[in-house]
Design an enzyme around this catalytic site. Structure first.
Site, PDB file in Angstrom:
ATOM      1  N   SER A 205       0.838  -1.200   0.000  1.00  0.00           N
ATOM      2  CA  SER A 205       0.000   0.000   0.000  1.00  0.00           C
ATOM      3  C   SER A 205       0.869   1.244   0.000  1.00  0.00           C
ATOM      4  CB  SER A 205      -0.880   0.017   1.250  1.00  0.00           C
ATOM      5  OG  SER A 205      -0.071   0.268   2.384  1.00  0.00           O
ATOM      6  N   LYS A 206       0.209   2.357  -0.245  1.00  0.00           N
ATOM      7  CA  LYS A 206       0.915   3.631  -0.247  1.00  0.00           C
ATOM      8  C   LYS A 206       1.535   3.877   1.128  1.00  0.00           C
ATOM      9  CE  LYS A 206      -0.241   8.483  -0.576  1.00  0.00           C
ATOM     10  NZ  LYS A 206       0.904   8.726   0.269  1.00  0.00           N
TER      11      LYS A 206
END
Ligand code: GLU
Length: 503
Positions: free
Chosen positions: A261-262
């Site tokens: 994920s970011k």
């Protein structure tokens, strides 16, 4: 055989994530391997999730990597428009068609009514699904008398169109990567196909466009695997042949568990996007590989290896080689763990493969950003001396600042190691010895050698304090090379400064 046609169909809901880049890449490689077309289609039917700038971003990212679509909103093509929001008349035709079949019905339930039913189910510990069990008790063209449906339509009551999932059928499916599996239709719900504003949802628009655009292979992320049965049934409902499907596994967090994920990127300091992206809503900018200094060839090689490798397990593979060797059957079923270290390794490898001349333009940009001016000849020499230890072009400057600036201080530990009370005299003698030299690395080296010999010292005893004087620490390229580069005057001035400071 019909021509292979593969589409990358992102929704413009923000920047492309690494997973999206990999999907686009495998779409592209598969298409090109088979002499086919690579199509970019923008799936923008969900206006609520639309983020301005996303489409431009996606296009720019594909171009940076070198995956230029054969057909796209920008390039046009025989099946234009390539933006779903502009294809409404096409969808309207097929909406009419599916309504004539037994696979679709009108549903008049309001969002409030559905919320209430959902809450009732939850209160009983159940999960609500709009399906074969519940549809007869809800307000739709299956449960209501014909007269009432007519009346509701006359009154212009808003409605959606739902898919009527067939009862108790086993749907046999085949995924190129995952193999065969089957799904019982009773586990699936009656998905909305057309919203109350007449616009189709993702599912319906997607299969219409894939059919209209003559897509032969759908290669996409595994989050769409649960929709595959519905899509196959939609093709059946429309009387069309379905394309082949391949669902790609997730790219996993560096620790291996869960989707990358970011937030992982923020936490460990690596980008998850190909290019910088500034969120128009918050103004926050997320880092991109391009701006971090990655070469597009290295970046895409790294992405390709997240889930596939060529037959001989070679790691450094150019786009042309990837096209030649790509095989969907060899794409891994298991998720691929992302490694920021590996990403850097790829860039380092590609940088070494570049000639000094090829690196020069980017290096000059870095120099200009740092207000440093040198001749091309000098810059090329510096690249030659520093490249081997560099991962990014900017490292050549950052790790080689001593080429341009005298040290501001002398590292304490290094000073202790390299400098003793006698060193000042030795360095003084050295400046005298080199002051009349033709300042070429070879000649300088010889002169240092002579001095060491005359004093009965090993080369290291002279080189170490000399390096400290010039660099401020005990690192950098070969000392005589460095001396030639910065010139006699600067060399002597730095040595004098060291003598003064370190005594
Ligand atoms: N618009 C979908 C997405 O952004 C495309 C899925 C597909 O390729 O069918 O994930």
């Amino acid at each position: 055989m019909e021509k292979v046609r593969v589409r990358f169909a992102p929704s413009p809901t923000g920047p492309l994530h690494l997973g999206g880049v990999r999907t686009a890449l495998y779409d592209y490689l598969f298409a090109k391997h088979n002499g086919g077309d690579f199509i970019l289609r923008i799936e923008d039917t969900d206006t609520q999730r639309y983020v301005p700038g996303s489409e431009e971003y996606i296009m720019e990212a594909l171009e940076w990597i070198g995956m230029v679509p054969d057909e796209s909103p920008k390039h046009g093509g025989p099946y234009a428009p390539y933006r779903q929001s502009e294809r409404r008349d096409i969808y309207d035709r097929y909406t009419e068609q599916i309504l004539k079949t037994d696979y679709a019905y009108l549903a008049f339930d309001t969002p409030e009514e559905l919320d209430q039913i959902r809450a009732e189910f939850e209160a009983r510990g159940d999960v609500f699904a709009y399906n074969y069990e519940t549809r007869n008790r809800l307000r739709n063209s299956i449960s209501l008398p014909e007269e009432e449906v007519k009346k509701l339509l006359e009154e212009k009551t808003p409605y959606v169109i739902r898919f009527k999932m067939p009862l108790d059928r086993i749907i046999n499916l085949n995924d190129i990567i995952r193999g065969k599996f089957s799904v019982n239709t009773n586990t699936l719900d009656d998905k909305v196909l057309v919203k109350n504003d007449g616009m189709p949802t993702y599912h319906f628009a997607n299969i219409i466009d894939d059919h209209e655009m003559k897509i032969t292979h759908v290669i996409r992320g595994e989050e769409w695997l649960p929709s595959m049965a519905l899509h196959v049934l939609l093709y059946e409902a429309m009387g069309w042949d379905a394309p082949e499907f391949a669902h790609l596994s997730l790219i996993l967090k560096p620790e291996g568990k869960g989707k990358l994920s970011k937030r992982d990127g923020d936490k460990f300091g690596f980008p998850v996007f190909p290019l910088n992206f500034t969120d128009p809503a918050t103004g926050n900018t997320s880092a991109g590989y391009r701006e971090e200094g990655y070469l597009p060839e290295a970046f895409i090689n790294m992405v390709a290896m997240l889930g596939w490798s060529p037959a001989d397990n070679k790691e450094i593979v150019s786009m042309d080689e990837m096209i030649k060797e790509f095989d969907l059957n060899k794409v891994h079923k298991a998720g691929a763990r992302f490694s920021a270290e590996k990403a850097k390794w790829f860039n380092q490898q590609y940088l070494q493969l570049m000639s000094n001349e090829a690196i020069l333009p980017e290096f000059k940009k870095v120099l200009a950003e740092n207000n440093v001016e040198v001749s091309d000849e000098k810059a090329l020499k510096i690249i030659g001396l520093m490249k081997e230890r560099a991962t990014f072009v900017k490292d050549i400057y950052n790790d080689g600042k001593f080429f341009f600036h005298a040290p501001e201080s002398f590292d304490e530990k290094a000073s202790k190691k390299a400098w003793s009370p006698e060193t000042a005299v030795l360095m003084q003698e050295l400046t005298e010895a080199i002051s009349s030299l033709d300042f070429k690395a070879e000649i300088i080296k010889e002169s240092i050698h002579h001095l060491a010999e005359a004093k009965g010292l090993g080369m290291g005893k002279v080189m170490m304090p000399l390096r400290l004087s010039l660099v401020g620490e005990l690192k950098g390229p070969d000392v005589p090379d460095l001396m030639e580069m910065i010139g006699k005057e600067e060399t002597i001035s730095r040595i004098n400064k060291a003598i003064e400071t370190l005594k």
